[in-house]
Design an enzyme around this catalytic site. Structure first.
Site, PDB file in Angstrom:
ATOM      1  N   CYS A   1       0.849  -1.192   0.000  1.00  0.00           N
ATOM      2  CA  CYS A   1       0.000   0.000   0.000  1.00  0.00           C
ATOM      3  C   CYS A   1       0.879   1.234   0.000  1.00  0.00           C
ATOM      4  O   CYS A   1       1.856   1.305   0.750  1.00  0.00           O
ATOM      5  CB  CYS A   1      -0.902  -0.015   1.240  1.00  0.00           C
ATOM      6  SG  CYS A   1      -2.017   1.396   1.333  1.00  0.00           S
TER       7      CYS A   1
ATOM      8  N   HIS B   1      -9.165  -4.016  -1.530  1.00  0.00           N
ATOM      9  CA  HIS B   1      -8.119  -3.210  -0.894  1.00  0.00           C
ATOM     10  C   HIS B   1      -8.462  -1.722  -0.985  1.00  0.00           C
ATOM     11  O   HIS B   1      -8.402  -1.000   0.024  1.00  0.00           O
ATOM     12  CB  HIS B   1      -6.762  -3.494  -1.563  1.00  0.00           C
ATOM     13  CG  HIS B   1      -5.636  -2.662  -1.037  1.00  0.00           C
ATOM     14  ND1 HIS B   1      -4.581  -3.189  -0.335  1.00  0.00           N
ATOM     15  CD2 HIS B   1      -5.404  -1.318  -1.095  1.00  0.00           C
ATOM     16  CE1 HIS B   1      -3.750  -2.210   0.019  1.00  0.00           C
ATOM     17  NE2 HIS B   1      -4.234  -1.064  -0.440  1.00  0.00           N
ATOM     18  N   GLU B   2      -8.833  -1.277  -2.186  1.00  0.00           N
ATOM     19  CA  GLU B   2      -9.112   0.153  -2.359  1.00  0.00           C
ATOM     20  C   GLU B   2     -10.347   0.580  -1.563  1.00  0.00           C
ATOM     21  O   GLU B   2     -10.340   1.633  -0.920  1.00  0.00           O
ATOM     22  CB  GLU B   2      -9.295   0.493  -3.838  1.00  0.00           C
ATOM     23  CG  GLU B   2      -8.036   0.367  -4.671  1.00  0.00           C
ATOM     24  CD  GLU B   2      -6.819   0.994  -4.034  1.00  0.00           C
ATOM     25  OE1 GLU B   2      -6.942   2.055  -3.390  1.00  0.00           O
ATOM     26  OE2 GLU B   2      -5.730   0.420  -4.177  1.00  0.00           O
TER      27      GLU B   2
ATOM     28  N   HIS C   1     -10.003   1.367   2.099  1.00  0.00           N
ATOM     29  CA  HIS C   1      -9.531   2.713   2.463  1.00  0.00           C
ATOM     30  C   HIS C   1     -10.708   3.642   2.783  1.00  0.00           C
ATOM     31  O   HIS C   1     -10.559   4.587   3.553  1.00  0.00           O
ATOM     32  CB  HIS C   1      -8.717   3.316   1.321  1.00  0.00           C
ATOM     33  CG  HIS C   1      -7.299   2.821   1.250  1.00  0.00           C
ATOM     34  ND1 HIS C   1      -6.362   3.094   2.219  1.00  0.00           N
ATOM     35  CD2 HIS C   1      -6.661   2.076   0.326  1.00  0.00           C
ATOM     36  CE1 HIS C   1      -5.205   2.539   1.879  1.00  0.00           C
ATOM     37  NE2 HIS C   1      -5.347   1.909   0.741  1.00  0.00           N
TER      38      HIS C   1
HETATM   39 NI    NI Z   1      -3.709   0.983  -0.164  1.00  0.00          NI
END
Ligand code: NI
Length: 180
Positions: free
Chosen positions: A101, A143-144, A147
């Site tokens: 990341c 994953h995105e 956030h």
């Molecule tokens: Ni990330």
């Protein structure tokens, strides 16, 4: 065109639940997306979420038109702007995979993710996006979108024997590229 400063883990702004976008196709939204694209390109990233540049909105970008050198056998993930996303697991099956990341520089870890998902949301003009994804594509989306809920991948690592510095785990790999 602006390459923005990437926030790093420890910054409280990465821990917020981001706000939904309420107005599409605005100059402000297009400017944000341009900044995300410029910042991702400058960092050689595979994806980027608005909170990573300090913007408290549910906007992520990911994908490219070329294979990712870190995952040369992975299918190409379509270049996507995804707003106000909803992810639904389409089976209980999980898959382990290495992640990095841009907000956690220099580190990699193995993260379990849903193998098969549906993701829904909107593009910059407000058009509906509704797709199914598997494997690496599904991993990038999860994953995105994490956030946007204040989650960084180390929070999902279960086996800390497979979490560490990229240069130690993968000697010779270009540690400066392809995180998301
Ligand atoms: Ni990330």
């Amino acid at each position: 065109m602006t390459v923005r400063t990437l926030l790093k883990m420890g910054d409280a702004r990465l821990l917020r639940h981001a706000q939904a976008v309420t107005a599409f196709d605005t100059p402000e939204l297009h400017a944000l997306i341009t900044d995300l694209k410029d910042t991702m390109a400058a960092a050689n990233g595979a994806g980027l979420a608005a909170p990573q540049i300090g913007v408290d909105l549910q906007v992520v970008i990911f994908g490219s038109d070329q294979p990712n050198p870190r995952y040369p056998d992975a299918p190409i993930v379509p270049r996507t702007v995804l707003i106000n996303p909803v992810i639904t697991a389409l089976s209980n099956e999980e898959e382990d995979g290495w992640e990095g990341c841009l907000s956690v520089p220099g580190l990699r870890g193995v993260v379990p993710r849903w193998r098969h998902i549906r993701y829904q949301g909107f593009d910059a003009s407000g058009a509906v996006i509704d797709r199914e994804a598997e494997g690496f594509h599904a991993r990038v989306v999860q994953h995105e979108c994490d956030h946007l809920w204040g989650l960084l991948y180390p929070m999902r690592v279960r086996d800390f024997t497979r979490f560490g510095f990229t240069e130690v785990l993968f000697p010779g790999l270009d540690a400066s590229s392809d995180d998301d």
